[in-house]
Scaffold this motif. Structure first.
Motif, PDB file in Angstrom:
ATOM      1  N   PHE A  84      79.511  22.934  -6.488  1.00 33.57           N
ATOM      2  CA  PHE A  84      80.671  23.292  -7.297  1.00 33.57           C
ATOM      3  C   PHE A  84      81.924  23.377  -6.454  1.00 33.57           C
ATOM      4  O   PHE A  84      81.858  23.459  -5.225  1.00 33.57           O
ATOM      5  N   HIS A 144      88.732  28.869 -12.057  1.00 28.66           N
ATOM      6  CA  HIS A 144      87.979  27.731 -12.589  1.00 28.66           C
ATOM      7  C   HIS A 144      86.843  27.350 -11.643  1.00 28.66           C
ATOM      8  O   HIS A 144      86.988  27.475 -10.430  1.00 28.66           O
ATOM      9  N   ARG A 145      85.748  26.904 -12.211  1.00 28.99           N
ATOM     10  CA  ARG A 145      84.631  26.325 -11.442  1.00 28.99           C
ATOM     11  C   ARG A 145      84.338  24.954 -12.022  1.00 28.99           C
ATOM     12  O   ARG A 145      84.131  24.805 -13.216  1.00 28.99           O
ATOM     13  N   THR A 146      84.331  23.944 -11.136  1.00 28.12           N
ATOM     14  CA  THR A 146      84.028  22.574 -11.536  1.00 28.12           C
ATOM     15  C   THR A 146      82.691  22.180 -10.916  1.00 28.12           C
ATOM     16  O   THR A 146      82.563  22.150  -9.690  1.00 28.12           O
TER      17      THR A 146
END
Length: 175
Positions: free
Chosen positions: A151, A169-171
């Protein structure tokens, strides 16, 4: 291990090497806010070293800070506009301002998550706001390199107080 050496030039622009009298450095980065200085990590200590103009005896400590928590530093980065640094350890990323000697808040990962790398970023719609971007993984194995999940996290930074805001935010990423 071997002791590190400082390479510089004397007043006549001749090359000069001086031994640094402490343990081997794991990471080092130039510190542009103070000419002739750099920030280094040796063991669990962060050290700011500099050379005074005309000083032929070599580098000296300006500051030495203990990094919070256990863990070997994996990455150290410098944000040139503000002078702050970030250090990624296995389960945390710490912010610090070496000029004032203050260590800011740290991101602490739990549940098998680790911080692998980090960088500073800003975006065109608000260039004054600086963010910390952290790449990480869950259930990370060094060799052979694998992870259950990878991530990228994004955190805002309060530059005046050297503090991180909550994760924005976490992608998830594929590696």
């Amino acid at each position: 291990g071997q002791r590190p050496w400082w390479h510089s030039r004397d007043h006549m622009n001749r090359p000069m090497n001086s031994p640094l009298f402490f343990d081997t450095l794991q990471l080092a980065c130039p510190y542009k806010s103070i000419p002739g200085s750099f920030v280094a990590i040796s063991g669990n200590s962060l050290r700011i070293l500099s050379v005074q103009p005309g000083n032929s005896t070599g580098p000296f400590y300006r500051h030495s800070l203990e990094l919070p928590g256990p863990g070997v530093p994996r990455k150290m980065i410098h944000e040139p506009k503000t002078g702050i640094f970030a250090v990624a350890q296995m389960d945390r990323v710490c912010l610090f301002d070496p000029f004032s000697g203050s260590i800011g808040t740290a991101i602490e990962y739990h549940s098998g998550e680790v911080a692998l790398s980090c960088c500073f970023a800003s975006f065109h719609d608000n260039p004054a706001q600086v963010f910390l971007v952290v790449s990480g993984a869950r259930e990370f194995i060094v060799s052979p390199r694998s992870a259950a999940e990878s991530f990228i996290d994004l955190f805002p930074i309060d530059l005046e107080n050297v503090k991180l805001g909550p994760r924005l935010h976490r992608t998830p990423i594929q590696v």
